[in-house]
Structures are given as C-alpha cells and as structure tokens.
Design a protein around this motif. Structure first.
Motif, PDB file in Angstrom:
ATOM      1  N   UNK A  49      -6.674   5.380   1.465  1.00 29.58           N
ATOM      2  CA  UNK A  49      -5.979   5.328   0.186  1.00 29.58           C
ATOM      3  C   UNK A  49      -5.714   3.866  -0.203  1.00 29.58           C
ATOM      4  N   UNK A  50      -4.875   3.664  -1.205  1.00 30.66           N
ATOM      5  CA  UNK A  50      -4.526   2.319  -1.666  1.00 30.66           C
ATOM      6  C   UNK A  50      -3.006   2.181  -1.731  1.00 30.66           C
ATOM      7  N   UNK A  90       1.798  -2.535   3.008  1.00 34.68           N
ATOM      8  CA  UNK A  90       2.636  -3.601   2.447  1.00 34.68           C
ATOM      9  C   UNK A  90       3.751  -4.005   3.415  1.00 34.68           C
ATOM     10  N   UNK A 124       8.890  -8.421  -0.390  1.00 33.83           N
ATOM     11  CA  UNK A 124       7.847  -7.501  -0.837  1.00 33.83           C
ATOM     12  C   UNK A 124       7.807  -6.265   0.073  1.00 33.83           C
ATOM     13  N   UNK A 134      11.368   7.572  -3.129  1.00 29.24           N
ATOM     14  CA  UNK A 134      10.493   8.719  -3.407  1.00 29.24           C
ATOM     15  C   UNK A 134      10.868   9.898  -2.513  1.00 29.24           C
ATOM     16  N   UNK A 181       2.065   6.336   4.965  1.00 31.41           N
ATOM     17  CA  UNK A 181       0.839   6.544   4.193  1.00 31.41           C
ATOM     18  C   UNK A 181       1.074   7.308   2.900  1.00 31.41           C
ATOM     19  N   UNK A 182       2.208   7.047   2.256  1.00 34.47           N
ATOM     20  CA  UNK A 182       2.321   7.426   0.856  1.00 34.47           C
ATOM     21  C   UNK A 182       2.058   6.171   0.039  1.00 34.47           C
ATOM     22  N   UNK A 183       1.363   6.350  -1.086  1.00 39.70           N
ATOM     23  CA  UNK A 183       1.005   5.209  -1.930  1.00 39.70           C
ATOM     24  C   UNK A 183       2.146   4.897  -2.881  1.00 39.70           C
ATOM     25  N   UNK A 184       2.605   3.659  -2.851  1.00 42.49           N
ATOM     26  CA  UNK A 184       3.608   3.216  -3.817  1.00 42.49           C
ATOM     27  C   UNK A 184       2.995   2.207  -4.790  1.00 42.49           C
ATOM     28  N   UNK A 185       1.688   2.006  -4.680  1.00 40.48           N
ATOM     29  CA  UNK A 185       0.982   1.031  -5.531  1.00 40.48           C
ATOM     30  C   UNK A 185      -0.430   1.566  -5.723  1.00 40.48           C
ATOM     31  N   UNK A 186      -0.563   2.495  -6.676  1.00 39.97           N
ATOM     32  CA  UNK A 186      -1.802   3.294  -6.743  1.00 39.97           C
ATOM     33  C   UNK A 186      -3.043   2.477  -7.022  1.00 39.97           C
ATOM     34  N   UNK A 187      -2.896   1.243  -7.543  1.00 39.44           N
ATOM     35  CA  UNK A 187      -4.049   0.357  -7.726  1.00 39.44           C
ATOM     36  C   UNK A 187      -4.094  -0.739  -6.653  1.00 39.44           C
ATOM     37  N   UNK A 209      10.715   1.726  -2.433  1.00 37.68           N
ATOM     38  CA  UNK A 209      10.024   2.688  -3.289  1.00 37.68           C
ATOM     39  C   UNK A 209       9.695   3.957  -2.495  1.00 37.68           C
ATOM     40  N   UNK A 226      14.935   1.552  -7.419  1.00 36.77           N
ATOM     41  CA  UNK A 226      14.022   2.703  -7.375  1.00 36.77           C
ATOM     42  C   UNK A 226      14.739   4.047  -7.208  1.00 36.77           C
TER      43      UNK A 226
END
Lengths: 323, 323
Positions: free
Chosen positions: B179-180, B186, B231, B242, B165-171, B238, B276
């Motif tokens: 979150x997103x 993914x 994907x 991170x 649950x860390x976002x690697x695609x903020x949109x 990513x 990355x």
C-alpha cells in the motif's frame, strides 16, 4: 400475530419517520413528518411527539416493549442526547428522556443513523450472515457502522463506525469537522461534484450539478467525471482497508445516493481496494451494494431496540443471533 | 499456590521466549533461545520445542492447562498457522499443531504479537480498567491490538489492531506491504531515522543513526530531528484518531523503542491528536506510555490463553473480567 413488537424512529435533517416493527423486521405501521430543522428545539421535538402520537393511537401499541431511535449525529447514547449537525436547535438535546415520556415510559435505545443502517443490513440485508462487517452510507455525508463478532458494535456513545471522518490524507484539504483529508471530504456526493466542476466538467442542458449527474457523465465516458469518481473510490478504499486492517471485517456494504452510481463507483473501488487491503488477513475483503434502501433507518432502529431489550421468551428473534 | 497456570510463548525474529505464568500474571519460570531465523522451518521449530521442553521439565507443568502464543505476524489463528515476515522458513507454518504436540496435547491459543502486548497492557498495564483501548508498539515496525467492550478483540485470524498498515496518506510513499502512506512507513524507528538523514541531520561522533540517536538530537534542539519526530507523531495521531473514530477507544497506549523518546514523541503526538480527533465522541481520547516493558509478550500470551480457556472453577481470574 407479532410477539416481538417495537417502535422505531428515524430522525434526520429532512424528515422524521416512525414505525411499528415486528420481530421479523416487518413494518406494520409507518408515519412521517418533515423535520422543522430551522426551528427551535422544542418545535422539532413536537414533530417527533406527533409521530409517536400516531404510533400510540392504534391497538398494537399495547404490545410495544421498547423504542429504538436512529438519529443523525453526533449522538451520545451514554448521555441520551443528540446534537445533529443539520438540526441546530438540538445541541445536547435530551431526546431519550423526551421520547421515553412520550412513549409511556417504555425503554428507549439510541444509536447514530450509520449504526442503525448497519443493524438493518446485518439483520435483513447485504451483511446478513457476516460476523464482521462495515456498512456505510455514501451520500451528502459519509457514515457507517460496524458488526463485530456477530453483533452490532455501537460503541459506548453509539457513534462507532464513523468512517466518514477518518483521515486518509493527513496533509489533505481541511474538512468541516476540523481535521484534514477525511474520507467524507473526498468521497461524499457534493465533493464528487465539486471536484468534477473544478476540473472542468460541464453539466448538461438541465444544469444538474449533482453527483448523480456526474455519474451519468462518467457512464457516458466523460474522463473528468470518471476521474472524480475514481478519486472518491480511492478514498473509500483506503478507509475500508483501514477498517478491515484494524478490526478484521470481511465485507463492506455501501448504500446511499452515491452508491446508486453502480459500477461507476464499485469498479474503481474494487480495483483500489486491492491497492490498500494488502495484508493476507484482509485480502478476501469484498464490497457490495446495500439492500435495505430507505427503510434501513427504521428497520435498523428496531433491530437496535430488540437487541438492547431482548424479551426472554422471544430472545431467539434478536437480530444479533437471528442469522 | 497457583491455581490457574498457563504456558506462554513469545516468538519473534530475534528470540523465542517461554514462561509459566499464573492467574495473577506472575512469571514463575522463564526460558529463552535465539531465533534461528535464517534456517529452515523445522530448525526454527526445534528451538521452540527446546523452550517448551524446559518448561515441561519441572513439577509445575502438571498444572498447566493451556498454552498461549504471541507470534510475529502475519498469523492466522483460524488456521493455526504463522508466516512471520522475519522468519522466511515459516510460511503458513502449522505452529499451533506442533506446539500442541510438544505440550502434551494441551489446548493452544495463537494471537499476533500486537494483540498479545495489548492483552498484557489491559490485564496489568496502562490500559487496565479501560473497556475500549488501542495498544501499540512503535519500534522497527508498528503493531497493535484492541480492547473493545472490556475484552480483547483479536479478530477471526488474531491480527486485529494492525494500525501500522492503515494508510493515512493515500498518495504517500510506497510501503513494503504494497500500500502507500501506511502509519509504519512514516512513524517506525527506521523511517524516523531515514527522514532525518535525508533532511540533513548529521549523526554524532559515534555514528549512531538509529531513531534513538535522532531522539537525543531532538532533545538537544536539533530542528531536523524534531521535525522528523513531529511527522511521525502526525501519522500516529491520524492513525489513532481513525481508530477512535471507528471503534470508540478512549485511550491509546504506546510502547516499543520509539516510545522511549518520551516527550520528544508524546508532546507533538498529543498536539497532533487534537488536529485529527475532532468529533465530540473522541475528544477525550488520551495517549500514554506502555507499562509492561519486555515482559508484555509473555504476559499477554498468557492472558490470551486464560481468556480462551477459562477454567470454570477459577474463571473469576480471567483477564477480561479481572479489572
């Protein structure tokens, strides 16, 4: 009379600062030189040696037990070398060995500048009393460092907390580091200004196109300027939330020029944090401005040295336990 | 004769497993019950108590000095409570207190299941000998845990390492967490399968639409199936990059059903990691499959208990230093 004296060096692309710092974090003597950043490596080192020379000249030097260095990165603490992006003459430069020689053989602790700033904020600043914290500088670049379990976490090479180069937009714009969509690529001062200009923001009559000028425009209600800060805030929120989700920090401290924008940055940042920090164990995460200002680098380098080379008789003054 | 015996519980939405584990990580006795996940909280607890009852029945129980629990999350180790997503009857459920009562007052250590798996891989598996590691489970969800400075880093609430649950695609796409663009949104098995189906992948005559079936199709050369794994690999890369950039890990260990895809996952993952993980201090980062299989939860819960309640006379067997 100080019982716990160390020397501190804060080395950046613009200036080289040095100080003698006591066990309470007080700066007793301060020296500064411009960084001859475009010269060869040995010329840059001579400027560092001049700073150290002034520190060693006085009587207190005899009590200095270690030297702490906070340097622009990347650094490699395990090898004792630095390769600052803005100092091309230093690539894998053996800074620790050279400083040790100039400092009469005293032990030397090297950390990245983000780690040094973090040590300072934890010891004396906004992260004081927090056992798990992220401290950041948002400026020309975005850097940071971590406090975990009550202690500085520099990582094996002294680079931990490098939040500027985590990707929060995996398909996003290429970053100079080689990755895409890094926090720094979206949230640094130059990127805030670039995005505002690209979206049609017009600078004032003074022609100032810095992020500070964008912040002034945002404060005056310019929607394009506001949107650029909001996008930066979103990227910072995603990065801070990722850090909290990974290592359970409860506070993020933000310093650097962009943080001077105040509510223009912090208000949308706090909103966006609620969007990305969603799990129960990160829901109490707070963000707050840094407190240490321009002394953070020197005080933090001193804290790192005190932590790495505790004196048995004065160990109670170590920053990691002096909270 | 074991000198360092603990009890371990591995609690998930499908099964409740229990074991007696010795100081070398050997399982001496194993018990299992289905989780009555749709029943009320006390009914679920009775299943846990039955498992503990079987562990306490034999003679070795007298030597058990602590109980370790690895539970589906979220957990709150500081409060001693659990709220597993897949066990709706448990919300803020005082599991530690109940287990302590059922275990004759012995001390109880609670960690999330990702942290437990990490403790196991560090003690006996693919992360053995690594002082800084990320271990992950990529399955129906994506979980994980961290080893930092040679020791398990559960974080104050036992949830650290929650990389899913860390976002690697903020949109990106909304995630059930709120979150997103989270790594799990993914890269989890169901999302790999969903994306393949949405892009036109057709399951075989058996109608199997699992990620395992997509992996078989990818291995046979189906470009849509390959693209869906690529994907997922990109998002995992990513997220892993991170993590390495934030805390300086040098190895990422990946287990769970999706990792069974082997090179279908690991080959694009290793390629994407180069995109990355770009900074010098993370460039030697490697990824490798997990080794502990389905025993990871039990062995890791035992490791967490041994770490939290070291016995002075047998402390040398503690997992954090037994490398």
């Amino acid at each position: 009379m100080p019982t716990d004296l160390v020397a501190a060096l804060d080395i950046g692309g613009t200036k080289i600062a040095g100080a003698l710092v006591d066990g309470q974090g007080r700066i007793l003597l301060r020296v500064q030189r411009p960084t001859p950043a475009r010269e060869d490596g040995d010329t840059v080192m001579r400027a560092v040696e001049e700073v150290i020379g002034e520190l060693t000249a006085g009587e207190p030097w005899g009590e200095v037990r270690a030297v702490g260095i906070g340097s622009a990165g990347p650094v490699d603490a395990s090898a004792g070398t630095v390769s600052p992006v803005n100092v091309p003459g230093w690539r894998g430069y053996p800074l620790v060995e050279r400083v040790r020689a100039a400092a009469g053989g005293r032990p030397v602790e090297l950390v990245g500048d983000g780690v040094a700033m973090t040590a300072a904020e934890h010891w004396q600043g906004a992260a004081r009393g927090h056992d798990n914290a992220l401290c950041m500088v948002v400026s020309t670049g975005v850097g940071g460092g971590l406090i975990l379990n009550g202690a500085l976490h520099p990582g094996p090479t002294g680079n931990a907390g490098h939040i500027g180069h985590i990707s929060v937009d995996l398909d996003g714009d290429p970053c100079p580091c080689g990755a895409r969509g890094c926090v720094e690529r979206i949230a640094s001062g130059p990127n805030i200004a670039r995005r505002a200009l690209e979206a049609g923001w017009l600078p004032g009559p003074d022609g100032d196109t810095s992020a500070a000028a964008v912040a002034l425009a945002a404060r005056a209600g310019d929607p394009v300027a506001i949107a650029s800060f909001e996008r930066a805030a979103q990227a910072l929120a995603a990065g801070i939330a990722a850090t909290a989700t990974l290592v359970e920090i409860d506070i993020a401290v933000i310093g650097g020029g962009v943080a001077m924008a105040g509510d223009v940055l912090f208000a949308p940042l706090r909103r966006a944090l609620r969007d990305y920090a969603t799990l129960s164990f990160v829901s109490r995460l707070t963000v707050t401005p840094a407190l240490m200002g321009t002394d953070a680098g020197l005080v933090g380098a001193a804290a790192a040295a005190l932590r790495a080379y505790p004196d048995a008789t004065v160990g109670r003054l170590r920053p990691a336990v002096n909270r």
